[in-house]
Motif scaffolding. Structure first.
Motif, PDB file in Angstrom:
ATOM      1  N   GLU A 146      -8.545   4.364   1.792  1.00  0.00           N
ATOM      2  CA  GLU A 146      -8.569   5.632   2.532  1.00  0.00           C
ATOM      3  C   GLU A 146      -7.767   5.545   3.834  1.00  0.00           C
ATOM      4  O   GLU A 146      -7.294   6.569   4.327  1.00  0.00           O
ATOM      5  CB  GLU A 146     -10.009   6.053   2.828  1.00  0.00           C
ATOM      6  N   ASP A 147      -7.576   4.345   4.367  1.00  0.00           N
ATOM      7  CA  ASP A 147      -6.776   4.185   5.582  1.00  0.00           C
ATOM      8  C   ASP A 147      -5.336   4.639   5.367  1.00  0.00           C
ATOM      9  O   ASP A 147      -4.665   5.049   6.301  1.00  0.00           O
ATOM     10  CB  ASP A 147      -6.743   2.719   6.035  1.00  0.00           C
ATOM     11  N   PHE A 148      -4.878   4.565   4.115  1.00  0.00           N
ATOM     12  CA  PHE A 148      -3.497   4.901   3.818  1.00  0.00           C
ATOM     13  C   PHE A 148      -3.272   6.406   3.707  1.00  0.00           C
ATOM     14  O   PHE A 148      -2.137   6.856   3.786  1.00  0.00           O
ATOM     15  CB  PHE A 148      -3.056   4.200   2.525  1.00  0.00           C
ATOM     16  N   VAL A 149      -4.333   7.163   3.538  1.00  0.00           N
ATOM     17  CA  VAL A 149      -4.160   8.609   3.418  1.00  0.00           C
ATOM     18  C   VAL A 149      -4.800   9.359   4.577  1.00  0.00           C
ATOM     19  O   VAL A 149      -4.673  10.581   4.677  1.00  0.00           O
ATOM     20  CB  VAL A 149      -4.719   9.133   2.070  1.00  0.00           C
ATOM     21  N   GLY A 150      -5.503   8.655   5.429  1.00  0.00           N
ATOM     22  CA  GLY A 150      -6.070   9.261   6.610  1.00  0.00           C
ATOM     23  C   GLY A 150      -7.311  10.086   6.369  1.00  0.00           C
ATOM     24  O   GLY A 150      -7.683  10.904   7.207  1.00  0.00           O
ATOM     25  N   ARG A 151      -7.949   9.906   5.239  1.00  0.00           N
ATOM     26  CA  ARG A 151      -9.185  10.638   4.945  1.00  0.00           C
ATOM     27  C   ARG A 151     -10.387   9.778   5.284  1.00  0.00           C
ATOM     28  O   ARG A 151     -10.366   8.574   5.098  1.00  0.00           O
ATOM     29  CB  ARG A 151      -9.252  10.998   3.470  1.00  0.00           C
ATOM     30  N   ARG A 211       0.135   6.981   6.923  1.00  0.00           N
ATOM     31  CA  ARG A 211      -0.585   8.128   7.498  1.00  0.00           C
ATOM     32  C   ARG A 211       0.344   9.017   8.307  1.00  0.00           C
ATOM     33  O   ARG A 211       0.121  10.212   8.442  1.00  0.00           O
ATOM     34  CB  ARG A 211      -1.738   7.656   8.379  1.00  0.00           C
ATOM     35  N   ASN A 212       1.395   8.414   8.858  1.00  0.00           N
ATOM     36  CA  ASN A 212       2.350   9.160   9.681  1.00  0.00           C
ATOM     37  C   ASN A 212       3.560   9.617   8.868  1.00  0.00           C
ATOM     38  O   ASN A 212       4.638   9.826   9.425  1.00  0.00           O
ATOM     39  CB  ASN A 212       2.801   8.298  10.867  1.00  0.00           C
ATOM     40  N   ASN A 213       3.354   9.763   7.553  1.00  0.00           N
ATOM     41  CA  ASN A 213       4.389  10.269   6.652  1.00  0.00           C
ATOM     42  C   ASN A 213       5.643   9.408   6.621  1.00  0.00           C
ATOM     43  O   ASN A 213       6.743   9.905   6.389  1.00  0.00           O
ATOM     44  CB  ASN A 213       4.749  11.722   7.000  1.00  0.00           C
ATOM     45  N   ARG A 214       5.479   8.126   6.835  1.00  0.00           N
ATOM     46  CA  ARG A 214       6.582   7.173   6.722  1.00  0.00           C
ATOM     47  C   ARG A 214       6.291   6.279   5.528  1.00  0.00           C
ATOM     48  O   ARG A 214       6.152   5.068   5.642  1.00  0.00           O
ATOM     49  CB  ARG A 214       6.727   6.388   8.022  1.00  0.00           C
ATOM     50  N   LEU A 215       6.180   6.929   4.374  1.00  0.00           N
ATOM     51  CA  LEU A 215       5.739   6.292   3.147  1.00  0.00           C
ATOM     52  C   LEU A 215       6.619   5.117   2.737  1.00  0.00           C
ATOM     53  O   LEU A 215       6.112   4.047   2.396  1.00  0.00           O
ATOM     54  CB  LEU A 215       5.705   7.338   2.039  1.00  0.00           C
ATOM     55  N   VAL A 216       7.918   5.299   2.756  1.00  0.00           N
ATOM     56  CA  VAL A 216       8.828   4.231   2.331  1.00  0.00           C
ATOM     57  C   VAL A 216       8.678   3.016   3.239  1.00  0.00           C
ATOM     58  O   VAL A 216       8.587   1.878   2.765  1.00  0.00           O
ATOM     59  CB  VAL A 216      10.286   4.740   2.296  1.00  0.00           C
ATOM     60  N   ASP A 217       8.630   3.256   4.549  1.00  0.00           N
ATOM     61  CA  ASP A 217       8.460   2.152   5.491  1.00  0.00           C
ATOM     62  C   ASP A 217       7.106   1.465   5.299  1.00  0.00           C
ATOM     63  O   ASP A 217       7.022   0.237   5.339  1.00  0.00           O
ATOM     64  CB  ASP A 217       8.571   2.647   6.937  1.00  0.00           C
ATOM     65  N   GLN A 260      -0.621  -2.019   9.756  1.00  0.00           N
ATOM     66  CA  GLN A 260       0.561  -1.269  10.179  1.00  0.00           C
ATOM     67  C   GLN A 260       1.111  -0.437   9.033  1.00  0.00           C
ATOM     68  O   GLN A 260       1.568   0.697   9.244  1.00  0.00           O
ATOM     69  CB  GLN A 260       1.639  -2.216  10.708  1.00  0.00           C
ATOM     70  N   ALA A 261       1.078  -0.983   7.816  1.00  0.00           N
ATOM     71  CA  ALA A 261       1.534  -0.235   6.646  1.00  0.00           C
ATOM     72  C   ALA A 261       0.690   1.023   6.451  1.00  0.00           C
ATOM     73  O   ALA A 261       1.218   2.097   6.147  1.00  0.00           O
ATOM     74  CB  ALA A 261       1.477  -1.115   5.400  1.00  0.00           C
ATOM     75  N   ALA A 262      -0.608   0.889   6.640  1.00  0.00           N
ATOM     76  CA  ALA A 262      -1.492   2.051   6.522  1.00  0.00           C
ATOM     77  C   ALA A 262      -1.150   3.090   7.584  1.00  0.00           C
ATOM     78  O   ALA A 262      -1.087   4.289   7.300  1.00  0.00           O
ATOM     79  CB  ALA A 262      -2.960   1.614   6.641  1.00  0.00           C
ATOM     80  N   GLU A 263      -0.905   2.641   8.791  1.00  0.00           N
ATOM     81  CA  GLU A 263      -0.551   3.559   9.879  1.00  0.00           C
ATOM     82  C   GLU A 263       0.752   4.295   9.566  1.00  0.00           C
ATOM     83  O   GLU A 263       0.855   5.510   9.773  1.00  0.00           O
ATOM     84  CB  GLU A 263      -0.418   2.786  11.195  1.00  0.00           C
TER      85      GLU A 263
END
Length: 59
Positions: free
Chosen positions: A52-57, A17-23, A11-14
Motif C-alpha cells: 500500500e505504500d506504493f499507491v498511497g492508500r 506515490r509521486n507519479n514517478r513510476l518508472v523511476d 524511496q521507490a515507494a515514495e
C-alpha cells in the motif's frame, strides 16, 4: 535486510506515490537485485507488507 536496501525500497515507494513510476520501479528493481539470496525472503515480505505504500492508500 541491509539498511541500504530498505531505504531504497522506501524511496521507490515514495517515487511511485509521486507519479514517478518508472523511476520508482527502476530504484526498486536495483535494490531487489542487490539483495543476497539470504535477504530475498525478507525483501519479498517487506514488499508484501508495504504494498500500500506504493499507491498511497491507507490500509
Amino acid at each position: 535486510m541491509r539498511p541500504s536496501i530498505r531505504s531504497a525500497l522506501e524511496q521507490a515507494a515514495e517515487l511511485t506515490r509521486n507519479n514517478r513510476l518508472v523511476d520508482g520501479f527502476a530504484l526498486g528493481e536495483a535494490a531487489i537485485n542487490q539483495a543476497t539470496d539470504d535477504e530475498q525472503g525478507e525483501v519479498r515480505q517487506w514488499l508484501a507488507d508495504h504494498a500500500e505504500d506504493f499507491v498511497g492508500r491507507e490500509q
